[in-house]
Design an enzyme around this catalytic site. Structure first.
Site, PDB file in Angstrom:
ATOM      1  N   HIS A  85       0.820  -1.212   0.000  1.00 55.22           N
ATOM      2  CA  HIS A  85       0.000   0.000   0.000  1.00 55.22           C
ATOM      3  C   HIS A  85       0.856   1.266   0.000  1.00 55.22           C
ATOM      4  O   HIS A  85       2.045   1.252   0.334  1.00 55.22           O
ATOM      5  CB  HIS A  85      -0.915   0.015   1.226  1.00 55.22           C
ATOM      6  CG  HIS A  85      -0.155   0.015   2.517  1.00 55.22           C
ATOM      7  ND1 HIS A  85       0.397   1.162   3.066  1.00 55.22           N
ATOM      8  CD2 HIS A  85       0.164  -0.987   3.365  1.00 55.22           C
ATOM      9  CE1 HIS A  85       1.006   0.869   4.195  1.00 55.22           C
ATOM     10  NE2 HIS A  85       0.890  -0.434   4.402  1.00 55.22           N
ATOM     11  N   GLU A  88      -2.089  -7.003   7.381  1.00 53.44           N
ATOM     12  CA  GLU A  88      -0.746  -6.947   7.947  1.00 53.44           C
ATOM     13  C   GLU A  88      -0.647  -7.863   9.161  1.00 53.44           C
ATOM     14  O   GLU A  88      -1.657  -8.229   9.780  1.00 53.44           O
ATOM     15  CB  GLU A  88      -0.423  -5.499   8.346  1.00 53.44           C
ATOM     16  CG  GLU A  88       0.945  -5.284   8.972  1.00 53.44           C
ATOM     17  CD  GLU A  88       2.109  -5.681   8.098  1.00 53.44           C
ATOM     18  OE1 GLU A  88       2.220  -6.885   7.779  1.00 53.44           O
ATOM     19  OE2 GLU A  88       2.928  -4.788   7.746  1.00 53.44           O
TER      20      GLU A  88
END
Length: 226
Positions: free
Chosen positions: A11, A85
């Site tokens: 990202h 994550e």
């Protein structure tokens, strides 16, 4: 396994990235630089790869990066929480100094390559299992020659690459994390080959100097004001 190409895209930047805070699974949005990075990254990636399917972590910073790529490519985007994550438990949202102050011995061990044991952090092995499970499931739905793009996070991507190469995520930590909005490319090995995937490129991104990329489109003005 059908698809031949797997792209793992990190990202764009967030305020936590800029401040040096450990994000984990805290749902932090892209900042202005991160949105610019997502745009630039999408343009650069599409000059090299042709996504068939884009699958993203459901955390906002990854989902927004994926949306930009999906709109540019005209490709659907699917969210999968298994691509989140790694969770760092009590350390999430903290600066290095805060972790060091609260857990001096454990933080020192972590910096040497060991794993935190009292913070409630998710193990690297567990991250590898869920990442590979998700990737293999989505790859299985594609035809030969098609490309899967996975939009995820720094630690999760490094661990996924390690696991996909047939290495032990708990014991082997030789893959450095990618920069924001940069990507890695894996190619499927031949039938029956070990490992099933091979790393073709790592930490690829738009052609900007590191300082420019980190500071965003106004980097010259920011540099001149220092």
């Amino acid at each position: 396994m059908s698809a031949r190409t797997l792209v793992l895209l990190r990202h764009g930047r967030t305020a936590y990235n800029a401040a040096g805070r450990l994000q984990g699974q805290v749902d932090i949005p892209l900042d202005d630089v991160g949105r610019w990075q997502a745009d630039e990254s999408a343009r650069a990636l599409l000059t090299r790869e042709t996504p068939t399917l884009i699958v993203t972590s459901d955390l906002g910073r990854a989902a927004d990066t994926a949306r930009v790529l999906g709109e540019a490519a005209g490709v659907r985007v699917v969210a999968d929480e298994r691509l989140r994550e790694r969770s760092f438990g009590a350390w999430e949202g903290m600066l290095r100094e805060e972790m060091l102050a609260g857990w001096p011995e454990e933080f020192a061990a972590w910096r040497k390559g060991e794993e935190p044991t009292t913070t409630g952090a998710e193990t690297r092995a567990a991250v590898g299992v869920r990442m590979v499970e998700a990737i293999e499931e989505h790859v299985a739905g594609l035809d030969a020659g098609e490309t899967l793009v996975v939009v995820s996070h720094g630690a999760a991507i490094s661990i996924a690459i390690t696991a996909l190469l047939g290495l032990d995520p708990d014991g082997w930590k030789g893959v450095q994390g990618a920069h924001n909005a940069h990507w890695s490319v894996l190619q499927a090995s031949g039938a029956g080959a070990v490992p099933a995937w091979r790393l073709a490129a790592h930490n690829i991104g738009p052609d900007f100097a590191p300082d420019h990329w980190a500071a965003g489109p106004d980097w010259q003005s920011a540099a001149s004001s220092v």
